[in-house]
Design a protein around this motif. Structure first.
Motif, PDB file in Angstrom:
ATOM      1  N   ASP A  36       0.815  -1.202   0.000  1.00 26.79           N
ATOM      2  CA  ASP A  36       0.000   0.000   0.000  1.00 26.79           C
ATOM      3  C   ASP A  36       0.855   1.260   0.000  1.00 26.79           C
ATOM      4  O   ASP A  36       0.402   2.320  -0.381  1.00 26.79           O
ATOM      5  CB  ASP A  36      -0.890   0.004   1.258  1.00 26.79           C
ATOM      6  N   GLY A  37       2.084   1.135   0.493  1.00 27.58           N
ATOM      7  CA  GLY A  37       2.918   2.315   0.670  1.00 27.58           C
ATOM      8  C   GLY A  37       3.477   2.895  -0.600  1.00 27.58           C
ATOM      9  O   GLY A  37       4.033   3.973  -0.584  1.00 27.58           O
ATOM     10  N   GLY A  38       3.369   2.209  -1.739  1.00 25.94           N
ATOM     11  CA  GLY A  38       3.815   2.743  -3.012  1.00 25.94           C
ATOM     12  C   GLY A  38       5.314   2.863  -3.145  1.00 25.94           C
ATOM     13  O   GLY A  38       6.075   2.164  -2.479  1.00 25.94           O
ATOM     14  N   VAL A 226      12.332   5.116  15.204  1.00 29.24           N
ATOM     15  CA  VAL A 226      11.719   5.808  14.062  1.00 29.24           C
ATOM     16  C   VAL A 226      10.568   4.931  13.598  1.00 29.24           C
ATOM     17  O   VAL A 226      10.702   3.719  13.500  1.00 29.24           O
ATOM     18  CB  VAL A 226      12.742   5.988  12.917  1.00 29.24           C
ATOM     19  N   GLU A 227       9.421   5.583  13.326  1.00 34.26           N
ATOM     20  CA  GLU A 227       8.250   4.775  12.979  1.00 34.26           C
ATOM     21  C   GLU A 227       8.495   3.940  11.716  1.00 34.26           C
ATOM     22  O   GLU A 227       9.367   4.277  10.913  1.00 34.26           O
ATOM     23  CB  GLU A 227       7.041   5.678  12.787  1.00 34.26           C
ATOM     24  N   PRO A 228       7.726   2.849  11.538  1.00 32.05           N
ATOM     25  CA  PRO A 228       7.941   2.001  10.359  1.00 32.05           C
ATOM     26  C   PRO A 228       7.824   2.806   9.067  1.00 32.05           C
ATOM     27  O   PRO A 228       7.113   3.809   9.019  1.00 32.05           O
ATOM     28  CB  PRO A 228       6.810   0.980  10.457  1.00 32.05           C
ATOM     29  N   ALA A 229       8.530   2.338   8.047  1.00 35.73           N
ATOM     30  CA  ALA A 229       8.573   3.070   6.783  1.00 35.73           C
ATOM     31  C   ALA A 229       7.177   3.311   6.223  1.00 35.73           C
ATOM     32  O   ALA A 229       6.345   2.406   6.196  1.00 35.73           O
ATOM     33  CB  ALA A 229       9.418   2.286   5.790  1.00 35.73           C
ATOM     34  N   LYS A 230       6.931   4.541   5.771  1.00 35.45           N
ATOM     35  CA  LYS A 230       5.619   4.872   5.216  1.00 35.45           C
ATOM     36  C   LYS A 230       5.514   4.502   3.739  1.00 35.45           C
ATOM     37  O   LYS A 230       4.437   4.479   3.186  1.00 35.45           O
ATOM     38  CB  LYS A 230       5.371   6.373   5.386  1.00 35.45           C
ATOM     39  N   LYS A 525       5.082  13.885   1.045  1.00 35.28           N
ATOM     40  CA  LYS A 525       4.906  14.308   2.445  1.00 35.28           C
ATOM     41  C   LYS A 525       6.089  13.843   3.309  1.00 35.28           C
ATOM     42  O   LYS A 525       6.739  12.862   2.982  1.00 35.28           O
ATOM     43  CB  LYS A 525       3.631  13.682   3.018  1.00 35.28           C
ATOM     44  N   GLY A 526       6.279  14.523   4.388  1.00 33.10           N
ATOM     45  CA  GLY A 526       7.237  14.065   5.397  1.00 33.10           C
ATOM     46  C   GLY A 526       8.641  14.626   5.274  1.00 33.10           C
ATOM     47  O   GLY A 526       9.479  14.354   6.137  1.00 33.10           O
ATOM     48  N   ALA A 540      12.244   6.772   5.880  1.00 34.51           N
ATOM     49  CA  ALA A 540      11.049   6.127   6.434  1.00 34.51           C
ATOM     50  C   ALA A 540       9.903   7.118   6.664  1.00 34.51           C
ATOM     51  O   ALA A 540       8.743   6.729   6.711  1.00 34.51           O
ATOM     52  CB  ALA A 540      11.394   5.447   7.757  1.00 34.51           C
ATOM     53  N   LEU A 541      10.225   8.390   6.779  1.00 36.31           N
ATOM     54  CA  LEU A 541       9.185   9.389   7.052  1.00 36.31           C
ATOM     55  C   LEU A 541       8.532   9.905   5.780  1.00 36.31           C
ATOM     56  O   LEU A 541       7.533  10.631   5.834  1.00 36.31           O
ATOM     57  CB  LEU A 541       9.779  10.574   7.832  1.00 36.31           C
ATOM     58  N   LEU A 542       9.090   9.548   4.634  1.00 36.19           N
ATOM     59  CA  LEU A 542       8.584  10.101   3.373  1.00 36.19           C
ATOM     60  C   LEU A 542       7.461   9.247   2.796  1.00 36.19           C
ATOM     61  O   LEU A 542       7.459   8.030   2.905  1.00 36.19           O
ATOM     62  CB  LEU A 542       9.700  10.199   2.333  1.00 36.19           C
ATOM     63  N   SER A 543       6.514   9.925   2.166  1.00 41.89           N
ATOM     64  CA  SER A 543       5.428   9.208   1.480  1.00 41.89           C
ATOM     65  C   SER A 543       4.786  10.146   0.473  1.00 41.89           C
ATOM     66  O   SER A 543       5.069  11.339   0.443  1.00 41.89           O
ATOM     67  CB  SER A 543       4.374   8.746   2.498  1.00 41.89           C
ATOM     68  N   LYS A 544       3.890   9.577  -0.322  1.00 43.74           N
ATOM     69  CA  LYS A 544       3.084  10.449  -1.200  1.00 43.74           C
ATOM     70  C   LYS A 544       1.758   9.790  -1.510  1.00 43.74           C
ATOM     71  O   LYS A 544       1.591   8.597  -1.286  1.00 43.74           O
ATOM     72  CB  LYS A 544       3.845  10.783  -2.474  1.00 43.74           C
TER      73      LYS A 544
END
Lengths: 544, 363
Positions: A36-38, A226-230, A525-526, A540-544
């Motif tokens: 789902d994380g792309g 650090v939270e799990p990779a987005k 984001k992130g 890990a903080l980056l997503s879109k």
């Protein structure tokens, strides 16, 4: 007849090529990942020296290490505050014992358990290998590592209450590696690490083409702070030419451009409506070093005079306009630096802002003139200023041309500006060839200590990195003491006192602090979350 | 620079047909002599490269001098044996070369032989594309110029040819990037493929490392299209120079052929000029191209350094530029020697082909 056939063949070939091109998909187009994380693509011009943490101590390699290896401690995003990462707890149990309790069930992507034995192995091997490109010098404060049980690690330290130790654990010297994959006494090959899946960070490495492309896959078993990779898949594309990276981020071929676009490119990309320029505090500082022996009126000059030498340094501090340099040369990708410790770190102060110039950060020629006159210095003072054109980026020439211009315009100084290429420069500067010269610094870990001790702590046993003959026994004591103060507030006070003293003595003249800058598509984001005083780019903080 | 180098090559080839005479030597003897000449050529080149590289000192100090303390440097220099007499190092280097050991890059610790293996294919692939561009542009336009001899199209094409081989490769590359990357962004300007393509290629089992072949082999037309799209601009930038050479060469030789007696007799039989050019005269006019191919490939390999750097085409030229910047003389030495071997072998093969096609060159 044949001509027609040839033309037809060319037309068919061209059409075919275009059709095939049309078949090719955009890198960033849609969800290319497995989950789902792309998928995200990040570009950089930083190179990787090695995947083995024992053999690399550079920005490019550290970036990879931060994504794929576990650390005992990690910075809280947005701050320079350290927290246990794969540790349940970590603290001093005795003045020279730093005890770490590891979390339960830690394991590597290859299925191997991560225990205290791996932690001991990771630090012992660094000290044993001592690769010249590695970070083993950061472990100078470590005496030994004990492992009372599988979950407990005890670091025996040389100094009491060494407050820099947590920073070291989160630095390039801190990655924990798998003892079943890594060699205990020599550098492990990149491919062996990738094949051995010796990763327990937020990401694992799925594909690796040396300094061309690195593919990260989210690690489902990651248990760090650090939270799990987005994002499931992050492709890191390595460029040698920042212009190509600029074109690619502009065209959307990559989602994020991280280090090192030029100031002009950043300025230009900032005008693009589809992109966003992200700025955060940066750990890089740029400064002038004074050789206390050979600068005008220095200790070993014919007209040696300590007071006059100090007056020259202080008058220079009165005369430089840092904001002008940051804006004109670096398009505000750098900010003025008014201390020897950069803004954003606990304990950082700005004593130079009020002490010199107009008291608000600007220049004040009258004040500089008075300073020199009071010390009996005849003007104009001739300054031989050196800079390096090939190590601190192509704008060094412009930066120092402006410094020269600012000093010359006061009428108090006559600056002779010279440059030397890096190999010779780094030799000459420690051989007392340059009376005053340019240097820059990236931190080893995010602590004020790392901007003070390597520069200004100088003894026969531990000479300073600057080797500029600045030695002050009081300063040595204060630098030594601050690192052992357990109370955060008291330590910050001690650090501020040191900065105050340095601002009076000026063994170096701080000029600029580099911002961390990334350029991304607007849908990413992130990015801002990771541009913090920890100076770590956490994918890990980056997503879109 | 390119014009100055190319021009004599053109002239030499143009005149070669007229000057060279049939000899009594056989093809076998010629091939053997040409083959044996490769050995001293490579030996001299290797020797020159080795000693020139060492003029400024040992490779470790050159690559890491600014980053290590004096004691660390001395230790590493000693460990690597660079403090021994230069002649000892030279003979050891030659010995290692004979075993296929090119050494290890100082700056990143990569074995030079693996650098050659991993990046050599990209350069060969680029040169192949550039040769196609040179053929596709140079030969038809050369024929067109000869067909319109001394008329406006001929003059225009001759100016075009001069421009093509007088334009520095990096400048052509920058213009192409500006046009197709900024103003008309329809073609990729960096790399051999998108990150997806690179990812797929990194996972291709036992790859040939030639992307076009691997893409066809795995039957992925999306990747094939992407690879071809990425090759267009660097191939044009690198191929233009040779296209200019070919254009002039074909024009001059075709004009010479068109003055031959058998062509005149064709004209007298009423065969059209167009048909004479495209059917009867072009074949002999193309033979001299083979004789300049070796030199053109050498020039292309030299031009590949600039083209690959401009377009992030990660081949040997790109790596050579990187290692030069890092002052990594071990890697530079290895790559230069390897390229010299390729040029020498290519020249040998081209000469053999030329001798096979045209017995007059076996003088």
């Amino acid at each position: 007849m044949k001509r027609r056939t040839g033309a037809k063949a060319v037309a068919i070939a061209a059409t075919g090529a275009l059709l095939l091109s049309a078949c090719s998909t955009s890198t960033t187009g849609g969800d290319g990942g497995d989950g789902d994380g792309g998928m995200l693509t990040v570009g950089t011009t930083d190179k990787v020296v090695a995947l083995d943490p024992a053999a690399a101590y550079d920005n490019g390699s550290s970036l990879v290490e931060q994504q794929v290896y576990p650390y005992i401690l990690a910075y809280k995003p947005g701050t320079a505050e350290l927290n246990p990462s794969i540790a349940e707890s970590a603290d001093f149990t005795e003045p020279t014992k730093y005890e770490v309790k590891l979390k339960d069930g830690l394991k590597y992507a290859n299925g191997n358990e991560l225990t205290s034995s791996d932690v001991k192995f990771s630090f012992d091997r660094q000290l044993k290998i001592q690769d010249p490109n590695g970070p083993s010098s950061l472990l100078g404060g470590l005496k030994s590592v004990e492992t009372p049980d599988d979950q407990t690690v005890v670091f025996n330290l040389k100094r009491k209450n060494d407050q820099t130790w947590p920073g070291v654990l989160a630095s390039a010297a801190g990655p924990i590696v798998d003892e079943d994959v890594f060699s205990p006494d020599k550098v492990t090959e990149d491919q062996d690490i990738v094949d051995g899946k010796a990763f327990a960070g937020p990401y694992t490495i799925d594909g690796f083409k040396f300094n061309e492309l690195l593919t990260y896959k989210a690690n489902p078993d990651y248990q760090g702070y650090v939270e799990p990779a987005k994002t499931d898949t992050v492709q890191m594309k390595y460029y040698s030419d920042a212009n190509n990276m600029k074109l690619d981020v502009q065209e959307g071929t990559i989602d994020v451009a991280w280090r090192s676009l030029s100031a002009t490119d950043i300025d230009d990309l900032g005008k693009n409506e589809d992109l966003k320029v992200h700025k955060g505090p940066g750990g890089e500082i740029r400064y002038v070093v004074y050789n206390m022996d050979t600068m005008p009126f220095g200790a070993k000059t014919d007209d040696a005079d300590e007071k006059k030498a100090l007056a020259v340094r202080q008058a220079m501090a009165d005369s430089v306009d840092r904001q002008a340099i940051a804006s004109q040369v670096y398009k505000d990708t750098y900010t003025p630096l008014y201390s020897h410790v950069p803004e954003g770190l606990p304990g950082a102060d700005e004593p130079l802002k009020s002490a010199y110039g107009d008291g608000e950060g600007g220049a004040d020629v009258a004040k500089a003139k008075k300073t020199l006159k009071d010390a009996g210095v005849k003007t104009p003072v001739e300054l031989n200023l050196q800079y390096n054109p090939d190590h601190y980026g192509p704008s060094s020439g412009d930066e120092y041309a402006l410094v020269k211009d600012q000093l010359d315009k006061t009428g108090l100084f006559k600056v002779k500006l010279q440059s030397t290429e890096w190999v010779q420069y780094s030799k000459d500067r420690t051989d007392d060839v340059y009376p005053m010269y340019q240097l820059g610094w990236f931190p080893d870990y995010s602590d004020a200590d790392n901007y003070l001790v390597p520069f200004f702590y100088d003894t026969d046993e531990t000479p300073s990195f600057l080797a500029n003959h600045y030695r002050d026994e009081t300063m040595n004591k204060e630098l030594n003491a601050q690192s052992s103060i357990a109370d955060e507030g008291k330590r910050e006070e001690a650090l501020k006192k040191i900065q105050g003293q340095l601002s009076e003595e000026l063994p170096t003249l701080p000029l600029l602090q580099g911002n961390q800058i990334a350029v991304s598509g607007k849908d990413v984001k992130g990015v801002d979350d990771t541009l913090d005083p920890a100076f770590q780019f956490r994918l890990a903080l980056l997503s879109k | 620079m390119s014009a100055a180098i190319s021009e004599p090559g053109v002239e030499a080839a143009e005149t070669s047909v007229a000057v060279k005479k049939p000899s009594g030597g056989g093809l076998g003897r010629y091939v053997l002599i040409r083959f044996l000449l490769i050995i001293p050529t490579i030996f001299i080149l290797t020797t020159l490269v080795f000693f020139l590289m060492r003029i400024t000192g040992d490779p470790i100090t050159a690559a890491l001098g600014g980053r290590l303390t004096k004691a660390q440097l001395a230790e590493r220099v000693h460990a690597a044996g660079y403090d021994r007499p230069l002649l000892v190092q030279y003979f050891e280097y030659l010995g290692n070369l004979l075993k296929g050991d090119f050494g290890t890059a100082v700056s990143d610790g990569q074995p030079v032989s693996s650098i050659l293996l991993n990046y050599g294919s990209a350069t060969v692939e680029l040169v192949f594309y550039a040769l196609i561009v040179a053929f596709v542009i140079g030969i038809p336009l050369g024929m067109l110029a000869a067909y319109h001899r001394d008329k406006a199209p001929d003059a225009a094409l001759r100016v075009l040819a001069i421009l093509a081989y007088a334009t520095p490769v990096f400048f052509a590359g920058m213009i192409l990037k500006l046009v197709f990357g900024v103003f008309l962004p329809i073609l990729p300007v960096a790399g051999r493929g998108t990150t997806e393509t690179e990812y797929i290629m990194s996972g291709v089992v036992a790859p040939t490392r030639f992307y076009i072949i691997d893409a066809i082999r795995i039957g992925n037309f999306s990747v094939l299209g992407d690879v071809l799209a990425h090759a267009v601009l660097p191939a044009i930038a690198l191929g233009l120079l040779t296209a200019g050479v070919f254009l002039r060469l074909v024009r001059t030789n075709l004009i010479g052929t068109l003055e031959q007696q058998y062509i005149d007799s064709g004209r007298s039989r009423g065969i059209s000029e167009y048909r004479l050019v495209t059917k009867h005269a072009y074949r002999p006019a193309l033979i001299p191209i083979v004789t300049v191919m070796g030199m053109q490939i050498a020039l292309m390999l030299a031009g590949a350094v600039l083209t690959e750097t401009t377009f992030e085409w990660k081949g040997l030229g790109f790596k050579l530029a990187e290692y030069l910047t890092a002052r990594d003389f071990v890697a530079v030495q290895g790559i230069v020697v390897f390229l010299a071997v390729i040029v020498a072998v290519t020249n040998f093969l081209v000469d053999v082909i030329a001798a096979f096609i045209d017995p007059r060159v076996r003088y």
